[in-house]
Design a protein around this motif. Structure first.
Motif, PDB file in Angstrom:
ATOM      1  N   VAL A 177       0.835  -1.212   0.000  1.00 38.73           N
ATOM      2  CA  VAL A 177       0.000   0.000   0.000  1.00 38.73           C
ATOM      3  C   VAL A 177       0.867   1.260   0.000  1.00 38.73           C
ATOM      4  O   VAL A 177       1.913   1.282   0.649  1.00 38.73           O
ATOM      5  CB  VAL A 177      -0.893  -0.048   1.280  1.00 38.73           C
ATOM      6  CG1 VAL A 177      -1.796   1.164   1.381  1.00 38.73           C
ATOM      7  CG2 VAL A 177      -1.727  -1.330   1.315  1.00 38.73           C
ATOM      8  N   TRP A 235       1.300   5.680   0.564  1.00 38.62           N
ATOM      9  CA  TRP A 235       1.065   6.565   1.707  1.00 38.62           C
ATOM     10  C   TRP A 235      -0.073   7.553   1.503  1.00 38.62           C
ATOM     11  O   TRP A 235      -0.438   8.273   2.431  1.00 38.62           O
ATOM     12  CB  TRP A 235       2.350   7.358   2.025  1.00 38.62           C
ATOM     13  CG  TRP A 235       2.949   7.966   0.785  1.00 38.62           C
ATOM     14  CD1 TRP A 235       3.987   7.449   0.063  1.00 38.62           C
ATOM     15  CD2 TRP A 235       2.533   9.146   0.103  1.00 38.62           C
ATOM     16  NE1 TRP A 235       4.235   8.237  -1.046  1.00 38.62           N
ATOM     17  CE2 TRP A 235       3.353   9.291  -1.032  1.00 38.62           C
ATOM     18  CE3 TRP A 235       1.545  10.108   0.334  1.00 38.62           C
ATOM     19  CZ2 TRP A 235       3.222  10.341  -1.942  1.00 38.62           C
ATOM     20  CZ3 TRP A 235       1.401  11.153  -0.576  1.00 38.62           C
ATOM     21  CH2 TRP A 235       2.239  11.252  -1.690  1.00 38.62           C
ATOM     22  N   LYS A 243       1.533  -4.813   3.930  1.00 42.23           N
ATOM     23  CA  LYS A 243       2.643  -3.884   4.142  1.00 42.23           C
ATOM     24  C   LYS A 243       2.176  -2.462   3.878  1.00 42.23           C
ATOM     25  O   LYS A 243       1.933  -2.074   2.730  1.00 42.23           O
ATOM     26  CB  LYS A 243       3.789  -4.204   3.177  1.00 42.23           C
ATOM     27  CG  LYS A 243       4.939  -3.232   3.332  1.00 42.23           C
ATOM     28  CD  LYS A 243       5.679  -3.020   2.025  1.00 42.23           C
ATOM     29  CE  LYS A 243       6.717  -1.939   2.160  1.00 42.23           C
ATOM     30  NZ  LYS A 243       6.140  -0.612   2.414  1.00 42.23           N
ATOM     31  N   THR A 249      -0.746  -1.152  -4.767  1.00 42.65           N
ATOM     32  CA  THR A 249      -1.083   0.186  -5.236  1.00 42.65           C
ATOM     33  C   THR A 249       0.184   0.997  -5.078  1.00 42.65           C
ATOM     34  O   THR A 249       0.774   1.036  -3.990  1.00 42.65           O
ATOM     35  CB  THR A 249      -2.220   0.815  -4.426  1.00 42.65           C
ATOM     36  OG1 THR A 249      -3.376  -0.016  -4.566  1.00 42.65           O
ATOM     37  CG2 THR A 249      -2.559   2.201  -4.946  1.00 42.65           C
ATOM     38  N   GLY A 250       0.621   1.628  -6.156  1.00 40.38           N
ATOM     39  CA  GLY A 250       1.855   2.396  -6.091  1.00 40.38           C
ATOM     40  C   GLY A 250       2.124   3.053  -7.424  1.00 40.38           C
ATOM     41  O   GLY A 250       1.237   3.146  -8.285  1.00 40.38           O
ATOM     42  N   SER A 251       3.337   3.498  -7.618  1.00 41.41           N
ATOM     43  CA  SER A 251       3.657   4.206  -8.853  1.00 41.41           C
ATOM     44  C   SER A 251       3.865   3.205  -9.996  1.00 41.41           C
ATOM     45  O   SER A 251       4.081   2.008  -9.758  1.00 41.41           O
ATOM     46  CB  SER A 251       4.923   5.030  -8.651  1.00 41.41           C
ATOM     47  OG  SER A 251       6.000   4.148  -8.435  1.00 41.41           O
ATOM     48  N   THR A 304       7.210   1.278  -9.813  1.00 37.79           N
ATOM     49  CA  THR A 304       7.160   0.198  -8.811  1.00 37.79           C
ATOM     50  C   THR A 304       6.352  -0.979  -9.358  1.00 37.79           C
ATOM     51  O   THR A 304       6.728  -2.142  -9.187  1.00 37.79           O
ATOM     52  CB  THR A 304       6.524   0.702  -7.491  1.00 37.79           C
ATOM     53  OG1 THR A 304       7.298   1.796  -7.016  1.00 37.79           O
ATOM     54  CG2 THR A 304       6.486  -0.370  -6.423  1.00 37.79           C
ATOM     55  N   GLU A 323      -2.496  -1.441  -9.208  1.00 37.43           N
ATOM     56  CA  GLU A 323      -3.218  -0.158  -9.269  1.00 37.43           C
ATOM     57  C   GLU A 323      -2.143   0.923  -9.246  1.00 37.43           C
ATOM     58  O   GLU A 323      -1.574   1.207  -8.196  1.00 37.43           O
ATOM     59  CB  GLU A 323      -4.148  -0.015  -8.062  1.00 37.43           C
ATOM     60  CG  GLU A 323      -5.227  -1.076  -7.966  1.00 37.43           C
ATOM     61  CD  GLU A 323      -6.289  -0.964  -9.040  1.00 37.43           C
ATOM     62  OE1 GLU A 323      -6.275  -0.007  -9.831  1.00 37.43           O
ATOM     63  OE2 GLU A 323      -7.137  -1.860  -9.102  1.00 37.43           O
ATOM     64  N   LEU A 324      -1.868   1.518 -10.402  1.00 39.27           N
ATOM     65  CA  LEU A 324      -0.663   2.360 -10.515  1.00 39.27           C
ATOM     66  C   LEU A 324      -1.006   3.835 -10.750  1.00 39.27           C
ATOM     67  O   LEU A 324      -2.098   4.279 -10.476  1.00 39.27           O
ATOM     68  CB  LEU A 324       0.230   1.784 -11.613  1.00 39.27           C
ATOM     69  CG  LEU A 324       0.507   0.272 -11.454  1.00 39.27           C
ATOM     70  CD1 LEU A 324       1.344  -0.260 -12.600  1.00 39.27           C
ATOM     71  CD2 LEU A 324       1.170  -0.039 -10.110  1.00 39.27           C
ATOM     72  N   CYS A 357      -4.634   9.146  -6.702  1.00 39.98           N
ATOM     73  CA  CYS A 357      -4.418   8.487  -7.996  1.00 39.98           C
ATOM     74  C   CYS A 357      -5.526   8.916  -8.941  1.00 39.98           C
ATOM     75  O   CYS A 357      -5.277   9.361 -10.049  1.00 39.98           O
ATOM     76  CB  CYS A 357      -4.383   6.990  -7.827  1.00 39.98           C
ATOM     77  SG  CYS A 357      -5.851   6.353  -7.035  1.00 39.98           S
ATOM     78  N   GLU A 386       2.725  12.133 -14.219  1.00 44.71           N
ATOM     79  CA  GLU A 386       1.712  12.231 -13.164  1.00 44.71           C
ATOM     80  C   GLU A 386       2.081  13.422 -12.268  1.00 44.71           C
ATOM     81  O   GLU A 386       3.232  13.546 -11.857  1.00 44.71           O
ATOM     82  CB  GLU A 386       1.722  10.940 -12.332  1.00 44.71           C
ATOM     83  CG  GLU A 386       0.721  10.981 -11.209  1.00 44.71           C
ATOM     84  CD  GLU A 386       0.629   9.653 -10.459  1.00 44.71           C
ATOM     85  OE1 GLU A 386       1.651   8.978 -10.286  1.00 44.71           O
ATOM     86  OE2 GLU A 386      -0.496   9.321 -10.040  1.00 44.71           O
TER      87      GLU A 386
HETATM   88  P1  NAD Z   1       5.509   3.701  -4.430  1.00 42.69           P
HETATM   89  O1  NAD Z   1       5.360   2.932  -5.695  1.00 42.69           O
HETATM   90  O2  NAD Z   1       6.778   4.363  -4.144  1.00 42.69           O
HETATM   91  O3  NAD Z   1       5.221   2.736  -3.172  1.00 42.69           O
HETATM   92  C1  NAD Z   1       4.022   2.004  -3.021  1.00 42.69           C
HETATM   93  C2  NAD Z   1       4.281   0.839  -2.086  1.00 42.69           C
HETATM   94  O4  NAD Z   1       5.134  -0.104  -2.749  1.00 42.69           O
HETATM   95  C3  NAD Z   1       5.011   1.222  -0.790  1.00 42.69           C
HETATM   96  O5  NAD Z   1       4.503   0.448   0.272  1.00 42.69           O
HETATM   97  C4  NAD Z   1       6.454   0.847  -1.096  1.00 42.69           C
HETATM   98  O6  NAD Z   1       7.225   0.582   0.041  1.00 42.69           O
HETATM   99  C5  NAD Z   1       6.264  -0.406  -1.930  1.00 42.69           C
HETATM  100  N1  NAD Z   1       7.375  -0.723  -2.829  1.00 42.69           N
HETATM  101  C6  NAD Z   1       8.244   0.132  -3.414  1.00 42.69           C
HETATM  102  N2  NAD Z   1       9.119  -0.551  -4.198  1.00 42.69           N
HETATM  103  C7  NAD Z   1       8.767  -1.862  -4.109  1.00 42.69           C
HETATM  104  C8  NAD Z   1       9.269  -3.059  -4.697  1.00 42.69           C
HETATM  105  N3  NAD Z   1      10.301  -3.056  -5.543  1.00 42.69           N
HETATM  106  N4  NAD Z   1       8.679  -4.235  -4.394  1.00 42.69           N
HETATM  107  C9  NAD Z   1       7.608  -4.258  -3.567  1.00 42.69           C
HETATM  108  N5  NAD Z   1       7.093  -3.168  -2.964  1.00 42.69           N
HETATM  109  C10 NAD Z   1       7.662  -1.976  -3.239  1.00 42.69           C
HETATM  110  O7  NAD Z   1       4.268   4.707  -4.434  1.00 42.69           O
HETATM  111  P2  NAD Z   1       3.972   5.893  -3.428  1.00 42.69           P
HETATM  112  O8  NAD Z   1       4.895   7.012  -3.725  1.00 42.69           O
HETATM  113  O9  NAD Z   1       3.899   5.333  -2.031  1.00 42.69           O
HETATM  114  O10 NAD Z   1       2.479   6.259  -3.870  1.00 42.69           O
HETATM  115  C11 NAD Z   1       2.187   7.144  -4.888  1.00 42.69           C
HETATM  116  C12 NAD Z   1       1.875   6.410  -6.184  1.00 42.69           C
HETATM  117  O11 NAD Z   1       0.807   5.485  -5.988  1.00 42.69           O
HETATM  118  C13 NAD Z   1       1.412   7.339  -7.276  1.00 42.69           C
HETATM  119  O12 NAD Z   1       1.981   6.992  -8.502  1.00 42.69           O
HETATM  120  C14 NAD Z   1      -0.098   7.089  -7.321  1.00 42.69           C
HETATM  121  O13 NAD Z   1      -0.730   7.412  -8.520  1.00 42.69           O
HETATM  122  C15 NAD Z   1      -0.163   5.652  -7.032  1.00 42.69           C
HETATM  123  N6  NAD Z   1      -1.497   5.321  -6.578  1.00 42.69           N
HETATM  124  C16 NAD Z   1      -2.297   4.557  -7.386  1.00 42.69           C
HETATM  125  C17 NAD Z   1      -3.590   4.260  -6.995  1.00 42.69           C
HETATM  126  C18 NAD Z   1      -4.491   3.395  -7.838  1.00 42.69           C
HETATM  127  O14 NAD Z   1      -5.444   2.858  -7.302  1.00 42.69           O
HETATM  128  N7  NAD Z   1      -4.238   3.223  -9.113  1.00 42.69           N
HETATM  129  C19 NAD Z   1      -4.069   4.726  -5.754  1.00 42.69           C
HETATM  130  C20 NAD Z   1      -3.225   5.515  -4.978  1.00 42.69           C
HETATM  131  C21 NAD Z   1      -1.929   5.790  -5.386  1.00 42.69           C
END
Ligand code: NAD
Length: 476
Positions: free
Chosen positions: A145, A147, A171, A221-223, A226, A244-245, A278, A379
């Motif tokens: 997840v 932040w 996590k 859910t992340g970038s 990632t 979900e990126l 997002c 983004e």
């Molecule tokens: P991030 O990708 O840096 O981190 C997301 C999560 O992934 C964190 O818990 C991080 O510790 C973990 N992570 C990072 N590298 C990893 C790896 N190699 N293996 C496994 N886990 C790993 O994202 P962020 O900066 O925390 O959040 C912002 C991003 O999330 C933005 O791009 C946003 O658009 C996206 N987001 C998408 C949605 C959706 O539903 N599509 C919703 C909310 C946020």
């Protein structure tokens, strides 16, 4: 000091290492937490695997009742959980209350599906046999997840997973683990059995979850970068993945639109959660005739968004979550203005002693942003909105789809034909027509293109936490 939750243990990291979680509004330490790693993930995965044996075999109506009771107990703690969320994340207390409530409600929504798993009877050519397609839970699932919405995005994964009979290793983002730990603790106090949801904390636990052989599915859910790394790593153990990126949602406003409604939706869409969403209006395309009226209304709304410490009841926009995140948005705004964009509102940091220790930024609206500016391609994960005039729907749709992302999208118009064309042609997982950008529990949510794949919310998400198995009964 906060601890991880693994089965009945409230545990430190195996390494003994810790780090501090800080308040983005004040820089103060909120708590110290374990810096977990692969050994902790292994312990959590084993715990989840043990719990799967009983949780998946439990009568489904009993599972439903346990989840309802646990979610009700969690909902009785919304106020304290929301305060913790504001302290670690920065968002306003109003936003935190909404989010904490959404966590509990989501567990309840999926609990109602726990005893509604359907399969199929299939007639086979040989009448001495018949076939069934049964649905089973997958096993131990990983949930990773970010932040920006720590609780909503955890619930989107945990709720359907456990309702379907799976167990979870969760996590949270390293900077926002505290409210999540409090939510899971509350579910367990309310009767969720030990081991069904385990929470590990620390940067290194993400990759360890994706690589762990016992974990059968990972939802991230992340970038987008990632997501690509997670997908590549998950291939090593052929895990199912839901990604979900990132997103860069376009919003189109045509001449015949309800401008008051559009301005409200765009303002909420862009500035809620200090723009760190997002699903959010990140690119605005306005037809010439609507431009002046819409800008006037948008500026008036932005002017009401007083930045401030999220715990202060007068604040309407918290700080950004980290210094790096603010620097990134400021660089994107500077890139646009260097290329000739005009600042219609904001564009700087708010001034005064209340703002000195936090990552505050003004809500910002930019116009005449040239097509080659970073804001159109990347983004923008903060409260800055680029606006562009368009001549007609053709031009708007062409520009809207000219993005690597495909998460959400919206259109404001009173023409059914224009709306319908946008619904068919916008390359996105969601289109709002004359509606607030809100992701509803009832509708499947997820992106296309580089915004990822797989669904959260809705019956569809629940189904994605089950596997189909074919069965043949012979000898009849
Ligand atoms: P991030 O990708 O840096 O981190 C997301 C999560 O992934 C964190 O818990 C991080 O510790 C973990 N992570 C990072 N590298 C990893 C790896 N190699 N293996 C496994 N886990 C790993 O994202 P962020 O900066 O925390 O959040 C912002 C991003 O999330 C933005 O791009 C946003 O658009 C996206 N987001 C998408 C949605 C959706 O539903 N599509 C919703 C909310 C946020």
């Amino acid at each position: 000091m906060a601890t991880m939750i693994i089965e009945g243990d409230r545990t430190k990291a195996a390494s003994g290492k810790t780090y501090e979680v800080r308040n983005p509004a004040t820089g103060e330490v909120v708590d110290e937490v374990p810096a977990g790693g692969p050994a902790d993930v292994d312990k959590a995965a084993q715990a989840a695997s043990r719990a799967f044996g009983t949780w998946s075999r439990m009568p489904s109506n009993q599972r439903r009742e346990i989840l309802h009771k646990a979610s009700q107990h969690m909902l009785s703690k919304v106020e304290e959980i929301a305060t913790l969320l504001t302290k670690e994340q920065g968002k306003t207390i109003l936003e935190s209350r909404l989010e904490a409530r959404r966590f509990g409600e989501n567990i309840g929504w999926f609990a109602d599906l726990a005893d509604k798993i359907h399969g199929q009877y299939v007639r086979l050519p040989d009448l001495t046999t018949y076939g069934l397609v049964v649905r089973k839970p997958i096993g131990v699932c990983g949930a990773i997840v970010p932040w920006n919405f720590p609780l909503t995005l955890a619930a989107n994964k945990v709720a359907p997973a456990i309702a379907a009979g799976n167990t979870v290793v969760l996590k949270p983002a390293s900077t926002t683990p505290l409210a999540t730990l409090a939510c899971i603790e509350a579910l367990m106090e309310g009767g969720l059995p030990e081991g069904v949801v385990n929470v590990v904390v620390g940067q290194a636990t993400g990759e360890a979850i994706v690589g762990h052989p016992t974990i059968r599915k990972v939802a991230l859910t992340g970038s987008t970068p990632t997501g690509k790394r997670v997908m590549a790593k998950a291939a090593e153990t052929l895990k199912k993945v839901t990604l979900e990126l990132g997103g860069s949602d376009p919003c189109i406003v045509l001449d015949d639109a309800d401008l008051e409604g559009a301005a409200r939706a765009i303002s909420v869409g862009r500035f809620f959660n200090c723009g760190q969403q997002c699903l959010s209006t990140k690119r605005l395309y306005v037809q010439e005739g609507a431009y002046d009226g819409l800008m006037e209304k948008l500026i008036a709304r932005a002017a009401k968004l007083k930045p401030g410490n999220g715990l202060d009841k007068d604040s309407r926009m918290g700080p950004m979550h980290t210094e790096t995140q603010r620097a990134e948005v400021e660089a994107q705004v500077k890139d646009a203005t260097d290329r000739g964009a005009k600042v219609l509102f904001g564009g700087a940091r708010p001034e005064g002693s209340d703002y000195e220790k936090g990552w505050f930024i003004e809500p910002t609206i930019l116009t005449d942003v040239p097509d080659d500016a970073r804001m159109w391609r990347e983004e923008v994960f903060g409260p800055a909105l680029p606006v562009r005039r368009v001549k007609d729907l053709d031009e708007a749709l062409r520009l809207a789809n000219d993005s690597p992302f495909g998460l959400g999208s919206s259109i404001w118009t009173s023409s059914m034909a224009a709306a319908h064309r946008a619904v068919l042609e916008l390359e996105a997982g969601y289109t709002w027509v004359n509606a607030l950008v809100v992701a509803h529990d009832e509708l499947p949510f997820g992106g296309t293109k580089q915004s990822g794949f797989g669904k959260e919310h809705g019956v569809e998400a629940f189904m994605q936490y089950t596997e189909e198995k074919s069965v043949v009964y012979g000898g009849l």
